[in-house]
Design a protein around this motif. Structure first.
Motif, PDB file in Angstrom:
ATOM      1  N   TRP A  35      35.062  38.143  81.135  1.00  0.00           N
ATOM      2  CA  TRP A  35      34.461  39.472  81.003  1.00  0.00           C
ATOM      3  C   TRP A  35      32.933  39.389  81.064  1.00  0.00           C
ATOM      4  CZ3 TRP A  35      34.166  41.798  75.496  1.00  0.00           C
ATOM      5  CH2 TRP A  35      33.699  43.094  75.527  1.00  0.00           C
ATOM      6  N   HIS A  36      32.331  38.475  80.317  1.00  0.00           N
ATOM      7  CA  HIS A  36      30.876  38.315  80.341  1.00  0.00           C
ATOM      8  C   HIS A  36      30.393  37.818  81.700  1.00  0.00           C
ATOM      9  CE1 HIS A  36      31.405  38.579  75.961  1.00  0.00           C
ATOM     10  NE2 HIS A  36      30.131  38.900  75.915  1.00  0.00           N
ATOM     11  N   LEU A  37      31.167  36.965  82.337  1.00  0.00           N
ATOM     12  CA  LEU A  37      30.798  36.495  83.666  1.00  0.00           C
ATOM     13  C   LEU A  37      30.752  37.665  84.650  1.00  0.00           C
ATOM     14  CD1 LEU A  37      30.255  34.199  85.692  1.00  0.00           C
ATOM     15  CD2 LEU A  37      32.733  34.029  86.009  1.00  0.00           C
ATOM     16  N   MET A  38      31.715  38.553  84.586  1.00  0.00           N
ATOM     17  CA  MET A  38      31.730  39.720  85.470  1.00  0.00           C
ATOM     18  C   MET A  38      30.458  40.540  85.328  1.00  0.00           C
ATOM     19  SD  MET A  38      34.353  40.620  87.522  1.00  0.00           S
ATOM     20  CE  MET A  38      34.458  42.396  87.400  1.00  0.00           C
ATOM     21  N   LEU A  39      30.038  40.775  84.092  1.00  0.00           N
ATOM     22  CA  LEU A  39      28.831  41.568  83.866  1.00  0.00           C
ATOM     23  C   LEU A  39      27.593  40.855  84.385  1.00  0.00           C
ATOM     24  CD1 LEU A  39      29.485  43.041  80.315  1.00  0.00           C
ATOM     25  CD2 LEU A  39      29.599  44.210  82.508  1.00  0.00           C
ATOM     26  N   ALA A  40      27.548  39.538  84.195  1.00  0.00           N
ATOM     27  CA  ALA A  40      26.402  38.779  84.703  1.00  0.00           C
ATOM     28  C   ALA A  40      26.329  38.859  86.219  1.00  0.00           C
ATOM     29  CB  ALA A  40      26.507  37.316  84.245  1.00  0.00           C
ATOM     30  N   VAL A  41      27.471  38.688  86.873  1.00  0.00           N
ATOM     31  CA  VAL A  41      27.499  38.762  88.331  1.00  0.00           C
ATOM     32  C   VAL A  41      27.137  40.172  88.807  1.00  0.00           C
ATOM     33  CG1 VAL A  41      29.016  38.623  90.343  1.00  0.00           C
ATOM     34  CG2 VAL A  41      29.129  36.865  88.580  1.00  0.00           C
ATOM     35  N   ALA A  42      27.592  41.198  88.086  1.00  0.00           N
ATOM     36  CA  ALA A  42      27.255  42.575  88.449  1.00  0.00           C
ATOM     37  C   ALA A  42      25.743  42.795  88.368  1.00  0.00           C
ATOM     38  CB  ALA A  42      27.985  43.557  87.536  1.00  0.00           C
ATOM     39  N   GLN A  43      25.091  42.185  87.356  1.00  0.00           N
ATOM     40  CA  GLN A  43      23.646  42.318  87.250  1.00  0.00           C
ATOM     41  C   GLN A  43      22.939  41.605  88.392  1.00  0.00           C
ATOM     42  OE1 GLN A  43      22.617  41.074  83.292  1.00  0.00           O
ATOM     43  NE2 GLN A  43      23.676  42.784  82.317  1.00  0.00           N
ATOM     44  N   TYR A  44      23.436  40.434  88.772  1.00  0.00           N
ATOM     45  CA  TYR A  44      22.892  39.739  89.936  1.00  0.00           C
ATOM     46  C   TYR A  44      23.056  40.609  91.186  1.00  0.00           C
ATOM     47  CZ  TYR A  44      21.919  35.036  88.079  1.00  0.00           C
ATOM     48  OH  TYR A  44      21.388  33.966  87.419  1.00  0.00           O
ATOM     49  N   ALA A  45      24.237  41.175  91.348  1.00  0.00           N
ATOM     50  CA  ALA A  45      24.505  42.010  92.522  1.00  0.00           C
ATOM     51  C   ALA A  45      23.582  43.220  92.557  1.00  0.00           C
ATOM     52  CB  ALA A  45      25.963  42.460  92.527  1.00  0.00           C
ATOM     53  N   ALA A  46      23.300  43.788  91.386  1.00  0.00           N
ATOM     54  CA  ALA A  46      22.396  44.941  91.324  1.00  0.00           C
ATOM     55  C   ALA A  46      21.002  44.557  91.806  1.00  0.00           C
ATOM     56  CB  ALA A  46      22.339  45.486  89.894  1.00  0.00           C
ATOM     57  N   MET A  47      20.518  43.381  91.367  1.00  0.00           N
ATOM     58  CA  MET A  47      19.197  42.933  91.819  1.00  0.00           C
ATOM     59  C   MET A  47      19.187  42.711  93.323  1.00  0.00           C
ATOM     60  SD  MET A  47      17.793  40.356  88.862  1.00  0.00           S
ATOM     61  CE  MET A  47      19.290  39.361  88.736  1.00  0.00           C
ATOM     62  N   ALA A  48      20.246  42.087  93.846  1.00  0.00           N
ATOM     63  CA  ALA A  48      20.314  41.828  95.288  1.00  0.00           C
ATOM     64  C   ALA A  48      20.352  43.134  96.071  1.00  0.00           C
ATOM     65  CB  ALA A  48      21.553  40.990  95.601  1.00  0.00           C
ATOM     66  N   LEU A  49      21.130  44.101  95.581  1.00  0.00           N
ATOM     67  CA  LEU A  49      21.249  45.381  96.272  1.00  0.00           C
ATOM     68  C   LEU A  49      19.927  46.144  96.226  1.00  0.00           C
ATOM     69  CD1 LEU A  49      23.003  47.397  97.741  1.00  0.00           C
ATOM     70  CD2 LEU A  49      23.788  48.264  95.537  1.00  0.00           C
ATOM     71  N   ALA A  50      19.279  46.166  95.064  1.00  0.00           N
ATOM     72  CA  ALA A  50      18.000  46.862  94.946  1.00  0.00           C
ATOM     73  C   ALA A  50      16.955  46.219  95.860  1.00  0.00           C
ATOM     74  CB  ALA A  50      17.522  46.833  93.491  1.00  0.00           C
ATOM     75  N   ASN A  51      16.946  44.886  95.921  1.00  0.00           N
ATOM     76  CA  ASN A  51      16.008  44.196  96.803  1.00  0.00           C
ATOM     77  C   ASN A  51      16.303  44.523  98.263  1.00  0.00           C
ATOM     78  OD1 ASN A  51      13.947  41.981  97.357  1.00  0.00           O
ATOM     79  ND2 ASN A  51      15.734  41.154  98.395  1.00  0.00           N
ATOM     80  N   HIS A  52      17.585  44.550  98.615  1.00  0.00           N
ATOM     81  CA  HIS A  52      17.962  44.885  99.990  1.00  0.00           C
ATOM     82  C   HIS A  52      17.503  46.302 100.345  1.00  0.00           C
ATOM     83  CE1 HIS A  52      20.436  45.185 103.610  1.00  0.00           C
ATOM     84  NE2 HIS A  52      20.830  46.356 103.164  1.00  0.00           N
ATOM     85  N   GLN A  53      17.717  47.252  99.453  1.00  0.00           N
ATOM     86  CA  GLN A  53      17.321  48.630  99.719  1.00  0.00           C
ATOM     87  C   GLN A  53      15.807  48.755  99.852  1.00  0.00           C
ATOM     88  OE1 GLN A  53      19.136  50.695  96.421  1.00  0.00           O
ATOM     89  NE2 GLN A  53      21.089  50.962  97.488  1.00  0.00           N
ATOM     90  N   LEU A  54      15.071  48.017  99.011  1.00  0.00           N
ATOM     91  CA  LEU A  54      13.612  48.041  99.094  1.00  0.00           C
ATOM     92  C   LEU A  54      13.140  47.451 100.419  1.00  0.00           C
ATOM     93  CD1 LEU A  54      10.823  48.499  97.874  1.00  0.00           C
ATOM     94  CD2 LEU A  54      11.026  46.264  96.746  1.00  0.00           C
ATOM     95  N   GLN A  55      13.722  46.319 100.820  1.00  0.00           N
ATOM     96  CA  GLN A  55      13.327  45.694 102.079  1.00  0.00           C
ATOM     97  C   GLN A  55      13.624  46.614 103.266  1.00  0.00           C
ATOM     98  OE1 GLN A  55      11.589  42.899 102.371  1.00  0.00           O
ATOM     99  NE2 GLN A  55      11.594  42.728 100.138  1.00  0.00           N
ATOM    100  N   GLU A  56      14.769  47.295 103.222  1.00  0.00           N
ATOM    101  CA  GLU A  56      15.105  48.218 104.295  1.00  0.00           C
ATOM    102  C   GLU A  56      14.125  49.381 104.342  1.00  0.00           C
ATOM    103  OE1 GLU A  56      17.708  48.399 106.806  1.00  0.00           O
ATOM    104  OE2 GLU A  56      17.341  46.287 106.338  1.00  0.00           O
ATOM    105  N   LYS A  57      13.752  49.881 103.179  1.00  0.00           N
ATOM    106  CA  LYS A  57      12.791  50.987 103.134  1.00  0.00           C
ATOM    107  C   LYS A  57      11.442  50.557 103.694  1.00  0.00           C
ATOM    108  CE  LYS A  57      10.393  54.088  99.925  1.00  0.00           C
ATOM    109  NZ  LYS A  57      10.163  54.441  98.504  1.00  0.00           N
ATOM    110  N   LEU A  58      10.970  49.365 103.294  1.00  0.00           N
ATOM    111  CA  LEU A  58       9.689  48.875 103.794  1.00  0.00           C
ATOM    112  C   LEU A  58       9.740  48.627 105.300  1.00  0.00           C
ATOM    113  CD1 LEU A  58       8.734  46.368 100.934  1.00  0.00           C
ATOM    114  CD2 LEU A  58       7.783  48.649 101.351  1.00  0.00           C
ATOM    115  N   ARG A  59      10.886  48.097 105.773  1.00  0.00           N
ATOM    116  CA  ARG A  59      11.010  47.843 107.208  1.00  0.00           C
ATOM    117  C   ARG A  59      10.962  49.148 107.997  1.00  0.00           C
ATOM    118  NH1 ARG A  59      14.715  48.457 110.784  1.00  0.00           N
ATOM    119  NH2 ARG A  59      16.277  49.075 109.232  1.00  0.00           N
ATOM    120  N   ARG A  60      11.688  50.167 107.520  1.00  0.00           N
ATOM    121  CA  ARG A  60      11.686  51.445 108.222  1.00  0.00           C
ATOM    122  C   ARG A  60      10.305  52.072 108.225  1.00  0.00           C
ATOM    123  NH1 ARG A  60      16.610  52.104 105.354  1.00  0.00           N
ATOM    124  NH2 ARG A  60      15.535  53.379 103.817  1.00  0.00           N
TER     125      ARG A  60
END
Length: 523
Positions: free
Chosen positions: A278-303
């Motif tokens: 259960w704790h591992l799932m939450l940790a991975v979800a937080q990692y995924a959130a950072m990766a997704l937010a970074n991806h969205q920021l990079q896409e915005k800057l690229r556009r």
């Protein structure tokens, strides 16, 4: 829930102690709460009505004819909050949902609807997804080592995987591998425009096994949880079809916003998930959130970078910055208005270029454009296009300018001066020199951004563009010819001689040859 419904003048009342109602015609696969079987225009099923946080909601279940709320078809638009007095039309049946007055005050739409108050699933444990997932240090075990290895690996995957979809697929594959009882897993991301949950990655021997009810609950509450199906409970069709017995859901949260959800499950009733899982799932979800937010920021800057580069090809830096200030994208709506059009053309270019090497022709044109374009930008002009040895520029667009006529004429005269400076340097270096003629006209055009989204350019359309081209064709080397429409607006400030331009189809056009200025025009 109390619903009054009417079909062909027959009014009935549905009343049941429940927080969710499925309305429509029943089928062998799906049962409905509110049976509207006499109405053949109703789908099987048709719509869902439910209560969440004291608010009443409705959504169309991909029916054939759609669901109308207050006359608006909400099919394909996600959920819609109901307010007192709303008339709902399903097929040929009308519904009025009784909404207590105390629930009508707040119409703020939360992210998504939670399931009924007492779902047919038992939540074994829950944890705030914004809290650190590992509060204590576990005694080292092989399972702990596997979990830590996954957490250590994830940042390297972020750096190695170039595509977001591939990264999410890697995350869910590793989760299913590391968590012993995880037989299936999935990642869903929320589409901000439609509130739809998009399946981005999954691991399953067959079809993806995801309960959207549980996914939205995790996102709404901001909590990860372990759940298991209660013995004999009446559950939804998705859970039955996919034999979902137990699993874990963790929201992907970033700065208070739920971006999506990660889940794993097992179809076997005797399988269990541990606190460590259960704790591992939450940790991975937080990692995924950072990766997704970074991806969205990079896409915005690229556009934005691509957009700014495209704007700078046609607009002065000052105008480009103002356009970029409009929420990071230019005003795309076309407009009709009066502008000033400037056409410039190299005289005898075909004959001149035939005696030159291709590299020398390109070098000459690049030098010509590089010398004259800044003059256009200086006077707040926009380059509509470069066409070989020609320049088409417009003044008074995309932003209105009350002095667009004066600025267009001033730019034309300064372009001739700038070309003289360029030719002096070329002659000293033994390079080919050349001359240009310029025509200026003003009139009404349609102007705006035209083209597909990936290649949208600013342009002007109208007869005034063709007329400006006629004056350009009639201008000799070193001349600036303006139309009577232009002269009537600048006669106080320019010195000009009347002349005519001979055209093939329009006869002789009156024109004025600009010879100077009575006094300078401020830039």
């Amino acid at each position: 829930m109390r619903i009054t419904y009417s079909y062909q003048g027959n009014e009935q009342v549905f009343e049941r102690d429940t927080s969710q109602v499925i309305a429509g015609r029943p089928s062998q696969a799906v049962a409905v709460d509110l049976d509207l079987r006499p109405d053949q225009a109703v789908s099987r099923p048709h719509a869902r009505i439910w209560v969440d946080g004291g608010k009443y909601w409705i959504e169309d279940l991909n029916s054939l004819r759609g669901t109308l709320v207050g006359g608006e078809n909400i099919k394909g638009k996600g959920r819609r909050q109901l307010t007192p007095g709303d008339i709902v039309r399903i097929g040929d049946t009308t519904l009025r949902i009784h909404i207590p007055s105390e629930t009508a005050a707040d119409h703020t739409s939360p992210l998504a609807a939670a399931p009924p108050t007492r779902p047919p699933l038992e939540i074994a444990a829950a944890l705030d997804a914004s809290m650190p997932p590992f509060m204590t240090v576990e005694t080292p075990t092989p399972e702990t080592a596997r979990r830590l290895a996954l957490l250590y690996e994830l940042p390297f995957h972020f750096a190695a995987e170039k595509g977001l979809d591939r990264l999410l697929q890697t995350i869910v594959e590793r989760l299913v591998e590391v968590i012993p009882d995880a037989a299936r897993g999935a990642v869903l991301l929320r589409d901000r425009g439609t509130d739809t949950l998009l399946l981005k990655a999954y691991v399953s021997p067959g079809q993806p096994a995801v309960s959207e009810t549980l996914a939205r609950r995790a996102m709404t509450e901001g909590k990860g949880f372990i759940w298991r199906r209660r013995e004999g409970a009446d559950v939804g069709l998705t859970i039955l079809q996919n034999r979902i017995e137990t699993g874990m859901y963790a929201p992907v949260l970033w700065q208070g916003e739920a971006l999506g959800v990660i889940c794993v499950d097992n179809p076997e009733r005797d399988s269990t998930f541990t606190d460590g899982d259960w704790h591992l799932m939450l940790a991975v979800a937080q990692y995924a959130a950072m990766a997704l937010a970074n991806h969205q920021l990079q896409e915005k800057l690229r556009r934005e970078s691509e957009l700014k580069a495209a704007l700078l090809r046609q607009f002065s830096p000052k105008v480009a910055e103002r356009l970029m200030g409009q929420h990071g994208r230019p005003r795309l709506a076309s407009q009709r208005g009066e502008v000033t059009i400037l056409c410039s053309d190299v005289r005898g270019f075909t004959r001149l270029s035939q005696g030159m090497e291709p590299d020398d022709v390109v070098e000459m044109l690049n030098a010509y454009l590089a010398q004259l374009t800044p003059v256009i930008f200086k006077w707040d002009g926009t380059v509509d296009k470069y066409a070989g040895d020609s320049i088409l520029a417009v003044f008074g667009s995309p932003e209105p300018d009350p002095k667009h006529v004066e600025k267009g004429v001033q730019a034309a005269v300064e372009m001739q001066t700038a070309l003289g400076v360029l030719n002096t340097g070329r002659k000293a270096r033994g390079q080919v020199t050349f001359g240009i003629g310029i025509g200026v006209h003003c009139g009404e055009v349609v102007h705006g951004f035209i083209g597909p989204p990936e290649r949208r350019d600013f342009t002007i359309i109208g007869d005034a563009v063709n007329r400006a081209s006629r004056y350009c064709d009639g201008a000799k080397v070193g001349e600036v010819l303006i139309s009577p429409e232009v002269y009537s607006r600048v006669w106080r400030v320019v010195q000009a001689q009347p002349t005519t331009v001979t055209t093939k189809h329009e006869g002789a056009l009156p024109a004025f040859r600009v010879t100077g200025f009575q006094h300078p025009i401020p830039s």
